[in-house]
Scaffold this active site. Structure first.
Site, mmCIF file in Angstrom:
data_model
loop_
_atom_site.group_PDB
_atom_site.id
_atom_site.type_symbol
_atom_site.label_atom_id
_atom_site.label_comp_id
_atom_site.label_asym_id
_atom_site.label_seq_id
_atom_site.Cartn_x
_atom_site.Cartn_y
_atom_site.Cartn_z
ATOM 1 N N GLU A 13 -65.557 -28.330 29.291
ATOM 2 C CA GLU A 13 -67.006 -28.344 29.101
ATOM 3 C C GLU A 13 -67.624 -27.478 30.187
ATOM 4 O OE1 GLU A 13 -69.132 -32.108 29.271
ATOM 5 O OE2 GLU A 13 -70.914 -31.112 28.467
ATOM 6 N N CYS A 65 -71.404 -33.120 26.450
ATOM 7 C CA CYS A 65 -72.829 -33.244 26.119
ATOM 8 C C CYS A 65 -73.500 -31.905 25.850
ATOM 9 C CB CYS A 65 -73.560 -33.978 27.237
ATOM 10 S SG CYS A 65 -73.132 -35.717 27.354
ATOM 11 N N GLU A 67 -70.391 -37.280 21.771
ATOM 12 C CA GLU A 67 -70.296 -38.688 22.178
ATOM 13 C C GLU A 67 -71.460 -39.439 21.536
ATOM 14 O OE1 GLU A 67 -71.113 -39.813 26.349
ATOM 15 O OE2 GLU A 67 -68.972 -40.195 26.472
HETATM 16 O O1 AHR Z 1 -67.360 -35.326 30.912
HETATM 17 C C1 AHR Z 1 -68.703 -35.443 31.248
HETATM 18 C C2 AHR Z 1 -69.527 -36.062 30.127
HETATM 19 O O2 AHR Z 1 -69.137 -37.378 29.891
HETATM 20 C C3 AHR Z 1 -69.393 -35.408 28.794
HETATM 21 O O3 AHR Z 1 -70.192 -34.294 28.673
HETATM 22 C C4 AHR Z 1 -69.830 -36.478 27.849
HETATM 23 O O4 AHR Z 1 -69.204 -36.364 26.589
HETATM 24 C C5 AHR Z 1 -69.511 -37.757 28.569
HETATM 25 O O5 AHR Z 1 -70.617 -38.572 28.640
#
Ligand code: AHR
Length: 647
Positions: A37, A233, A365
């Site tokens: 990410e 996210c 998520e």
């Molecule tokens: O890994 C950090 C965050 O944790 C991610 O962006 C999200 O999917 C989760 O809340």
């Protein structure tokens, strides 16, 4: 060297029985993967090797990261020009005006918390430029160390009155951790500039405008089974306007619309107002990266919901079509023949061969009832057209509780393919959850442990260390993933990367600064599992029970049927030696093998830029007699025992 010092007497040892002829599950080649990410400046300022921050003047304010600069009495001005109507995806450029023929006038870029420069490395400067009528401005560019010394420089004279890409190379004469980069103009006149860029020549596979080689190497060294991207996210965005849209991340880099990174303002105590997404690392690069490191691509798509920790906006169901179409088009982009619209685009972008996409996440998520109708629409559309696709569905941000139970029940009724579970929990939680999957329905959806990490300190403390206590707890927990490989098909630690000077979330698997990087103890746990994943799970028991915490120990065993090797994982979380005798039935063991130990006497031990290998695997040879492996396993240790067997 054969180490005999580890032999202990049979009386002292606990006897573990391994039935090597009794296969309980197959381990998926995709079992241990990576979760990428763009958080903690993992992409811009990290994996993407661009050294200039805000190269296209799209940040707010437009000159963030840039400082106006005069030299030798030079004089001039910088104007930010708005061309939103003409170029909505790249709305700004600058006009650099120089008032006299003497001296220099221009701008200096601070890089992403400074610019890392390596002695002997060649740097490639490029810029989109347009001379104004009557101007013959010469551009002098230089990398400058914090003490003012020039580390390398070059000059070029853009000649065109139309936008043109101009490039020049130069070599650095010294190494510096935090240099800056000056772009200085000489001679009276005016010139328009955009996409001001500086890359090292040596990137991963030496691709121009590519990725930082040391960081990709760290990923390749994990031999990951899959690459999940682009999050996290950021897929969702704080609101829908700021969601991730893959189609805007491919093609010419000056046409990739910059976007605020949602982590920019997420945590007040770790505010990073200069965190944007240039998408230089876009979907084509993600697919290419996955291919390079032998990982299955696993893109996660926005399902019409913004981050539920933020605005939680949803798209009305009757307006969901473009979102669904993005998913269908992505599959065509990845897999379609070159006769298809999107397959043809992939070929034009340099990859005629398909990427063989099989996995896709519907939402990141998500939780709650708004997710279900959106998930159903996506699932039907994708399965109707591409029945071979395996879809990943979120069961929310927690591994238990109301949100989890709600989605877990519905998705099981719906026969979802793969459920994505997330757990950022204490080391204690990880230890007591080594049995988590033992009683999962063997015929239900498969599990993707999509984001997890043991968090050493209170959740409210932003700096949670990547210490040995956490890594060891993860190793113990992962024996449970391995034992249940018939249910758990994929697992990835999260987040992956963190820039030491610009992180928002800790702990993370790999840390880096402008010049260096290191794997945390958790990185080595992931690596040891991945390199020793084997092909078939076999039972390993103590008094006929799986080893899930007895005497603070955790264990599992697999065979690797390609190399005819028995691989035992044994985690001793106790502060005392564990004397173990592994009695192996059903396979004739060779008389020598290896023991790889990841260990520290201190639970608080961490790796660092200065001591990158403080906690790292050490290997030694072992001897085996009478089909028994007898070892004294260190306190606080994660052990991998490998012994070949006869065919
Ligand atoms: O890994 C950090 C965050 O944790 C991610 O962006 C999200 O999917 C989760 O809340």
């Amino acid at each position: 060297m054969v180490c005999t010092c580890l032999w202990v007497t049979a009386q002292q040892a606990k006897t573990y029985v391994i039935k090597a002829d009794s296969i309980e599950a197959h381990v998926q080649p995709t079992m241990y993967g990576i979760f990428f990410e763009d958080i903690n400046m993992a992409a811009d300022g990290g994996l993407y090797a661009e050294l200039i921050k805000n190269r296209s003047f799209e940040f707010v304010p437009n000159l963030m990261g840039w400082t106006k600069l005069q030299k030798n009495g030079g004089d001039g001005s910088v104007e930010v020009v708005d061309r939103a109507k003409e170029r909505p995806e790249n709305q700004h450029y600058i006009t650099l005006s120089v008032n006299s023929n003497s001296g220099y006038y221009g701008l200096s870029n601070e890089g992403f918390r400074g610019i890392g420069v390596k002695k002997g490395e060649t740097y490639i400067f490029s810029v989109m430029a347009r001379q104004h009528a009557g101007s013959k401005i010469i551009l002098y560019v230089q990398l400058v160390n914090a003490d003012g010394s020039v580390l390398g420089s070059a000059a070029l004279t853009p000649i065109s009155k139309e936008w043109e890409k101009c490039t020049v190379k130069f070599t650095a004469n010294a190494t510096a951790e935090k240099a800056h980069f000056d772009v200085l103009a000489k001679k009276a006149g005016a010139i328009d500039l955009d996409m001001v860029s500086l890359f090292p020549q040596h990137t991963w596979k030496n691709r121009p405008g590519g990725l930082r080689a040391d960081l990709v190497q760290k990923l390749a060294d994990l031999k990951p089974g899959f690459l999940r991207f682009p999050g996290g996210c950021i897929v969702e965005g704080r609101d829908l306007a700021n969601r991730y849209q893959w189609k805007k991340t491919i093609g010419d880099i000056d046409k990739r619309e910059n976007l605020l990174n949602r982590w920019n303002v997420e945590f007040k105590s770790r505010s990073t107002p200069d965190y944007y997404q240039s998408f230089g690392l876009g979907f084509m690069e993600y697919f290419q990266l996955a291919e390079d490191i032998g990982a299955e691509p696993l893109p996660i798509l926005n399902c019409g919901m913004a981050c539920q920790f933020n605005s939680g906006q949803t798209v009305p169901l009757d307006q969901l079509d473009p979102y669904v179409q993005d998913a269908l088009d992505l599959i065509e982009f990845a897999n379609g023949s070159t006769d298809t619209k999107w397959g043809n685009l992939r070929a034009q972008l340099g990859h005629p061969k398909p990427f063989n996409l099989k996995l896709m996440g519907i939402g990141n998520e998500q939780w709650g009832e708004n997710y279900i109708p959106r998930w159903k629409i996506f699932t039907k559309a994708i399965k109707d057209k591409y029945p071979y696709m395996q879809l990943v569905s979120s069961v929310g941000p927690d591994p238990d509780g109301e949100k989890f139970d709600y989605l877990n029940k519905i998705f099981r009724e719906q026969h979802a393919d793969i459920l994505d579970e997330h757990y950022y929990r204490s080391p204690k939680w990880f230890l007591s959850n080594a049995t988590r999957y033992d009683n999962y329905d063997r015929n239900g959806p498969k599990i993707f442990a999509g984001e997890y990490a043991a968090h050493a300190e209170g959740v409210t403390d932003p700096y949670k260390k990547n210490n040995w206590q956490c890594a060891m707890a993860e190793a113990a927990f992962m024996t449970g993933l391995e034992r249940n490989a018939d249910v758990v098909k994929m697992a990835s630690y999260a987040p992956l990367f963190a820039n030491i000077d610009a992180w928002q979330w800790a702990p993370d698997e790999i840390w880096f600064d402008n010049l260096h990087s290191y794997g945390t103890p958790s990185y080595y746990v992931q690596q040891l599992y991945s390199l020793n994943k084997g092909t078939d799970v076999v039972p390993l028991t103590l008094n006929h029970q799986a080893v899930t915490g007895q005497d603070e120990t955790y264990a599992s065993a697999v065979l690797d049927n390609k190399t005819q090797t028995l691989i035992i994982k044994f985690v001793n979380t106790a502060n005392k030696i564990s004397d173990a005798s592994f009695v192996v039935k059903g396979k004739k063991l060779k008389t020598t093998g290896t023991l790889t130990i990841l260990h520290s006497d201190s639970l608080d031990k961490v790796n660092s830029i200065q001591y990158p290998m403080a906690v790292s695997p050490k290997q030694q040879n072992i001897t085996i007699a009478g089909n028994k492996i007898k070892l004294a396993l260190k306190p606080y240790s994660f052990n991998i025992i490998r012994v070949s067997y006869s065919k």
